[in-house]
Scaffold this motif. Structure first.
Motif, PDB file in Angstrom:
ATOM      1  N   GLY A 163       9.460  -2.818   6.638  1.00  0.00           N
ATOM      2  CA  GLY A 163       9.050  -2.510   8.246  1.00  0.00           C
ATOM      3  C   GLY A 163       9.533  -3.340   8.995  1.00  0.00           C
ATOM      4  O   GLY A 163       9.947  -3.144  10.297  1.00  0.00           O
ATOM      5  N   PHE A 164       9.468  -4.744   8.790  1.00  0.00           N
ATOM      6  CA  PHE A 164       9.888  -5.812   9.689  1.00  0.00           C
ATOM      7  C   PHE A 164      11.398  -6.228   9.539  1.00  0.00           C
ATOM      8  O   PHE A 164      11.932  -6.270  10.729  1.00  0.00           O
ATOM      9  CB  PHE A 164       9.126  -7.215   9.213  1.00  0.00           C
ATOM     10  CG  PHE A 164       9.556  -8.478   9.814  1.00  0.00           C
ATOM     11  CD1 PHE A 164       9.253  -8.850  11.141  1.00  0.00           C
ATOM     12  CD2 PHE A 164      10.470  -9.264   8.886  1.00  0.00           C
ATOM     13  CE1 PHE A 164      10.107  -9.809  11.573  1.00  0.00           C
ATOM     14  CE2 PHE A 164      10.786 -10.343   9.572  1.00  0.00           C
ATOM     15  CZ  PHE A 164      10.655 -10.924  10.915  1.00  0.00           C
ATOM     16  N   ASP A 168      11.953  -3.545  12.609  1.00  0.00           N
ATOM     17  CA  ASP A 168      11.505  -4.244  13.577  1.00  0.00           C
ATOM     18  C   ASP A 168       9.964  -3.637  14.098  1.00  0.00           C
ATOM     19  O   ASP A 168       9.787  -3.448  15.354  1.00  0.00           O
ATOM     20  CB  ASP A 168      12.516  -4.339  14.676  1.00  0.00           C
ATOM     21  CG  ASP A 168      13.452  -5.250  14.366  1.00  0.00           C
ATOM     22  OD1 ASP A 168      13.227  -6.155  13.431  1.00  0.00           O
ATOM     23  OD2 ASP A 168      14.637  -5.064  14.574  1.00  0.00           O
ATOM     24  N   LEU A 169       9.262  -3.132  13.254  1.00  0.00           N
ATOM     25  CA  LEU A 169       8.200  -2.515  13.555  1.00  0.00           C
ATOM     26  C   LEU A 169       7.097  -3.246  13.909  1.00  0.00           C
ATOM     27  O   LEU A 169       6.115  -2.891  14.950  1.00  0.00           O
ATOM     28  CB  LEU A 169       7.500  -1.652  12.394  1.00  0.00           C
ATOM     29  CG  LEU A 169       8.345  -0.466  12.153  1.00  0.00           C
ATOM     30  CD1 LEU A 169       7.798   0.194  10.849  1.00  0.00           C
ATOM     31  CD2 LEU A 169       8.926   0.646  13.123  1.00  0.00           C
ATOM     32  N   TYR A 170       7.067  -4.618  13.491  1.00  0.00           N
ATOM     33  CA  TYR A 170       5.941  -5.717  14.042  1.00  0.00           C
ATOM     34  C   TYR A 170       6.537  -6.820  14.170  1.00  0.00           C
ATOM     35  O   TYR A 170       7.920  -7.198  13.582  1.00  0.00           O
ATOM     36  CB  TYR A 170       4.563  -5.463  13.054  1.00  0.00           C
ATOM     37  CG  TYR A 170       4.992  -5.049  11.667  1.00  0.00           C
ATOM     38  CD1 TYR A 170       4.648  -3.670  11.326  1.00  0.00           C
ATOM     39  CD2 TYR A 170       5.678  -5.576  10.661  1.00  0.00           C
ATOM     40  CE1 TYR A 170       5.011  -3.221  10.141  1.00  0.00           C
ATOM     41  CE2 TYR A 170       6.036  -5.077   9.539  1.00  0.00           C
ATOM     42  CZ  TYR A 170       5.468  -3.933   9.156  1.00  0.00           C
ATOM     43  OH  TYR A 170       5.777  -3.396   7.812  1.00  0.00           O
ATOM     44  N   SER A 171       6.071  -8.117  14.913  1.00  0.00           N
ATOM     45  CA  SER A 171       6.492  -9.260  14.817  1.00  0.00           C
ATOM     46  C   SER A 171       6.391 -10.123  13.415  1.00  0.00           C
ATOM     47  O   SER A 171       5.857  -9.787  12.609  1.00  0.00           O
ATOM     48  CB  SER A 171       5.463  -9.995  15.986  1.00  0.00           C
ATOM     49  OG  SER A 171       4.408 -10.139  15.678  1.00  0.00           O
ATOM     50  N   LEU A 172       7.039 -11.185  13.648  1.00  0.00           N
ATOM     51  CA  LEU A 172       7.090 -12.214  12.488  1.00  0.00           C
ATOM     52  C   LEU A 172       5.901 -12.872  12.175  1.00  0.00           C
ATOM     53  O   LEU A 172       5.333 -12.911  10.914  1.00  0.00           O
ATOM     54  CB  LEU A 172       7.868 -13.451  12.873  1.00  0.00           C
ATOM     55  CG  LEU A 172       8.191 -14.421  11.768  1.00  0.00           C
ATOM     56  CD1 LEU A 172       8.697 -14.262  10.610  1.00  0.00           C
ATOM     57  CD2 LEU A 172       8.949 -15.743  12.468  1.00  0.00           C
ATOM     58  N   GLU A 173       4.879 -12.988  13.208  1.00  0.00           N
ATOM     59  CA  GLU A 173       3.593 -13.413  12.984  1.00  0.00           C
ATOM     60  C   GLU A 173       2.727 -12.376  12.388  1.00  0.00           C
ATOM     61  O   GLU A 173       1.923 -12.853  11.231  1.00  0.00           O
ATOM     62  CB  GLU A 173       2.800 -13.989  14.227  1.00  0.00           C
ATOM     63  CG  GLU A 173       3.489 -15.306  14.797  1.00  0.00           C
ATOM     64  CD  GLU A 173       4.872 -15.093  15.430  1.00  0.00           C
ATOM     65  OE1 GLU A 173       5.131 -13.711  15.927  1.00  0.00           O
ATOM     66  OE2 GLU A 173       5.409 -16.008  15.859  1.00  0.00           O
TER      67      GLU A 173
END
Length: 572
Positions: A163-164, A168-173
């Motif tokens: 998903g990341f 790009d569904l959520y940020s790296l952190e």
């Protein structure tokens, strides 16, 4: 057991007792016929004896009889086959289902039956469902449960990361926090279930997190702190668990990650923190393995683990130190050796070793010796280095002789060989040095003294080995002195003089002290002089040197003969 079955078993026992009684009476009758003069026994007593024997036999048969080798072998084969069927086949079956599921999902994604966010949620929910099934079946089907738990973790981990990475569904952190919490959950459950496989699988995912989420910013401080966190988790929570394969996985994981980072970033980063990381990792796993070794089921595997800890720790620490702290590299290596032997001493003080364990501990004591030699090589050079190597070889041999440990002899002989060869590499003349008044001949004399002392304190084969190495090495050192300080026309004559002098000295001292080995050295030297004189000097020396050599040789041989004849008369 039902009453009917009990009655049948009792009837069988009575029948067997009657059969044995009949056979015993028959044997007695045949014995009486063969021995007519023997005293007749009372039939009742024979009957009583024979009746009591079957009862004992019937009740004790299971305890006295040992299984045959064929039965044991068949049981072992059956157990191994059962293990394959119960464990390996299940894991392969679960893996096959996982591959089929991936193929189906990939086909569904290509046909766009499911959008991006739903794909990720399907993966995460599927992972939790599989994980829940594994947790629910952990008591009835442990092999299936372990495989399902690992599969559920892998599905959830992969889906969350995809998903990341791809959508790009959520940020790296946010991705890091999610994967980190997933690994913490998996590790906690593996500790509750006491599953080494599941713990190792969870840690494998934890080690992949910084690699998968790397952004190329060289955050080495965060990377090494993160790795040490998982190492402390393992050492603290698993200190009472007899897990032996997992430490190997963690050691390899730590050092492979370090190598991958250092290959591109070591020279551009401050060297102190990577060195601290290596030192803490080294101490942490030494503490764990030395604490666990006395209770290990497979001590050979523990030795392999300790060998990897030492090897990786030294190699990578030396790598860092040689770039940033070259002056203190030898001191740092010695510091690591001291730490190792500190743990080793604590182990020996705390354990009353069994004979089989003692051999393991003796082998373990040799692990640090190559690194002591490395420290000597790193910290010294030239003749000082030769002195250090020879002195260290001497100390190892004396320790072997005093403790009577063959393993120390095995370790000392290669060091001796390297030291003696290294000393010969300085066979060149230094400006201003004098014949027999320089550091090189001092080292040859010191080496001969060390070898003679080792022979004095050793026994058997090693005593003879050091005895018959000392004299040739001193002779070789003297020949080198002559070669470096005299012209070619004088060397051959001086070689004969040296052989003759050593021969006379050996024979004289051997007779005076009654030491047979010195007599042999003297005879050997005089024999070399005789061969050299008749095969070479007689044809190549000038007439003056030839006369002097022949005269000295003749007088020496006559004197030696007189000594041996006198000894013979005294003996008679």
């Amino acid at each position: 057991m039902p009453e009917r079955e009990i009655d049948e078993i009792k009837k069988k026992i009575d029948f067997l007792q009657k059969e044995i009684t009949t056979l015993s009476l028959r044997v007695s009758q045949l014995s009486e016929k063969n021995q007519p003069n023997a005293e007749s026994e009372d039939p009742k007593s024979r009957l009583t004896t024979s009746e009591t024997f079957p009862s004992t036999l019937s009740h004790g048969a299971e305890k006295s009889e040992s299984p045959s080798p064929e039965l044991t072998k068949s049981k072992t084969s059956f157990s191994f086959i059962s293990w394959i069927g119960e464990n390996i086949f299940i894991k392969l079956g679960v893996l096959s289902l996982a591959i089929v599921s991936i193929w189906f999902l990939n086909y569904a994604f290509e046909e766009y039956w499911i959008n991006e966010s739903m794909r990720i949620w399907i993966g995460i929910i599927t992972g939790f469902i599989v994980f829940g099934i594994g947790f629910w079946t952990r008591t009835k089907h442990p092999y299936i449960a372990t495989s399902l738990l690992g599969l559920g973790i892998m599905i959830g981990f992969s889906a969350y990361f995809i998903g990341f990475q791809f959508y790009d569904l959520y940020s790296l952190e946010f991705t890091f926090v999610g994967l980190f919490l997933l690994c913490i959950l998996a590790v906690t459950i593996s500790l509750v279930l006491d599953s080494e496989f599941l713990f190792g699988f969870s840690n494998l995912g934890a080690f992949f997190v910084p690699i998968l989420l790397s952004s190329g910013q060289n955050s080495y401080l965060f990377l090494f702190t993160y790795l040490l966190f998982w190492d402390f988790i393992f050492v603290y929570f698993c200190r009472r668990k007899h897990w032996q394969y997992l430490p190997l996985l963690l050691i390899l994981g730590n050092h492979l990650v370090f190598i991958g980072w250092a290959y591109e970033n070591l020279e551009s980063s401050p060297g102190l923190f990577p060195l601290i990381f290596q030192l803490v990792l080294y101490i942490l796993f030494l503490f764990r393995e030395f604490h666990f070794l006395p209770k290990a089921k497979n001590q050979i595997l523990s030795l392999i683990t300790l060998g990897l800890v030492l090897s990786f720790g030294f190699i990578q620490s030396i790598w860092v130190a040689s770039i940033y702290f070259p002056t203190f590299k030898a001191a740092y290596v010695l510091f690591m050796v001291i730490i190792f032997y500190g743990f080793y001493h604590r182990l020996l003080q705390g354990e009353k070793n069994l004979p089989i364990q003692k051999e393991i501990y003796d082998i373990l004591g040799l692990f640090g010796l190559p690194f002591v030699v490395s420290a000597i090589v790193f910290g010294m050079e030239g003749r000082i280095l030769a002195f250090g190597l020879i002195s260290f070889s001497f100390l190892i041999t004396i320790a072997a002789a005093r403790s009577k440990q063959v393993y120390l002899y095995y370790a000392g002989i290669p060091v001796w060989f390297f030291s003696l060869i290294h000393l010969l590499s300085f066979s060149y003349r230094i400006y201003g040095e004098m014949f027999l008044m320089n550091g090189r001949i001092f080292l040859f004399l010191l080496t001969t003294t060390y070898l003679l002392l080792c022979a004095k304190f050793s026994e058997g084969f090693y005593k003879k080995l050091f005895q018959f190495t000392a004299y040739p090495y001193l002779l070789l050192g003297t020949f080198i002195e002559i070669y470096l300080h005299f012209p070619p026309e004088k060397r051959l004559f001086l070689y004969s003089v040296v052989l003759l002098s050593y021969g006379l000295f050996g024979i004289g001292l051997g007779f005076y002290k009654h030491i047979q080995s010195l007599k042999l050295v003297g005879i050997f030297s005089l024999g070399l002089v005789v061969l050299k004189f008749y095969l070479y000097d007689f044809w190549n020396l000038s007439i003056g040197f030839r006369i002097i050599a022949g005269l000295i040789l003749g007088i020496s041989l006559i004197g030696t003969g007189i000594l041996y004849n006198r000894q013979k008369k005294e003996t008679i």
